[in-house]
Design an enzyme around this catalytic site. Structure first.
Site, short mmCIF file in Angstrom:
data_model
loop_
_atom_site.label_atom_id
_atom_site.label_comp_id
_atom_site.label_asym_id
_atom_site.label_seq_id
_atom_site.Cartn_x
_atom_site.Cartn_y
_atom_site.Cartn_z
N TYR A 193 20.44 30.88 8.12
CA TYR A 193 19.63 31.68 8.69
C TYR A 193 19.62 31.47 10.32
CZ TYR A 193 16.84 32.29 4.53
OH TYR A 193 16.64 32.50 3.29
N LYS A 236 0.80 -1.33 0.06
CA LYS A 236 0.06 0.17 0.02
C LYS A 236 0.71 1.37 0.12
CE LYS A 236 -0.27 0.04 5.22
NZ LYS A 236 -1.26 0.18 6.49
#
Length: 262
Positions: A261, A34
């Site tokens: 950052y 799946k």
């Protein structure tokens, strides 16, 4: 490409064979593919597992089964989610095995099977503790009696799913297994000809041999990952997926300089 994923089908086959070695020769192995084979590529993985000897493939949705059929996969495919009315015809035409736990699932499948003059194999899902899909264990015999009114449907099996086989304490899972075993005993004692009972997911396949019954349904362990940190590392699994990337730039920076950052 700068980044890519590599999938080792040989590792998946290796892991499948480990599962086969863990269960008895009479226990079937239903390989769960799946969610695009857990992101590994449903079609190539399914073909590799069928070639390796998987008795059946299992998917979550009808659309996943249709993808495999379109790619030429002829192996038995079981669809875990009961079909909605609009999906029943696709499931019947694809020759898939259905899971049911409500009258509306039964009527949708029977109606389409009758119109197409086909017979559909079904598995009844019983809820032994997951709390999602599944009839109450005490309703099993009544549900089976209802199914006898639909000759288009062949009851091939009864199944359930374990919610915490990968999490201590084991007593909870042992109780769920005992509940399923009691359902099995009652069904067989009542004279119903149900050929197959299955319950075990990856964790139960490894840690609870009493849950193997007639088939096991390994999922994540086929791809080389353990279900949790709590299961026993009894199988030398090989991870099948590797994420790789090319280095595009290297530089030296002085000590104490900030990077990116913040």
């Amino acid at each position: 490409p700068l980044s890519w994923v590599e999938v080792d089908l040989g590792a998946i086959v290796h892991n499948f064979r480990l599962v086969k070695s863990l269960v008895s020769p009479s226990t079937r192995v239903f390989a769960v593919v799946k969610a695009d084979a857990y992101g590994h590529g449903a079609v190539p993985v399914a073909k590799a597992l069928v070639k390796a000897g998987a008795d059946r493939l299992c998917v979550a949705r009808v659309e996943e089964a249709l993808e495999l059929r379109a790619a030429g996969v002829a192996s038995p495919i079981q669809v875990f989610a009961p079909p909605l009315d609009g999906q029943a015809e696709s499931l019947v035409r694809a020759g898939c095995i259905a899971v049911v736990c409500a009258r509306e699932h039964v009527e949708a499948l029977a109606g389409r099977a009758r119109a197409l003059r086909q017979q559909v194999a079904i598995h009844v899902k019983v809820d032994v503790g997951m709390g999602r899909l599944g009839i109450a264990p005490t309703d099993t015999l009544e549900f089976l009696r209802m199914l006898m009114r639909y000759p288009e449907l062949q009851v091939e099996g009864i199944m359930s799913h374990l919610p915490c086989a990968d999490t201590p304490p084991a007593d909870i899972t042992k109780q769920h297994i005992a509940t399923f075993d009691q359902v099995r005993a009652e069904v067989l004692a009542s004279g119903f000809n149900v050929p197959m009972f299955h319950l075990a997911n990856s964790a139960a396949t490894m840690d609870f041999p009493e849950a193997h019954f007639d088939a096991v349904r390994p999922g994540i362990i086929l791809y080389g990952q353990y279900p949790s940190a709590d299961v026993q590392r009894r199988l030398p699994l090989r991870p099948a997926m590797t994420l790789k990337s090319r280095i595009v730039y290297l530089k030296d920076v002085p000590p104490g300089q900030g990077l990116s950052y913040g």
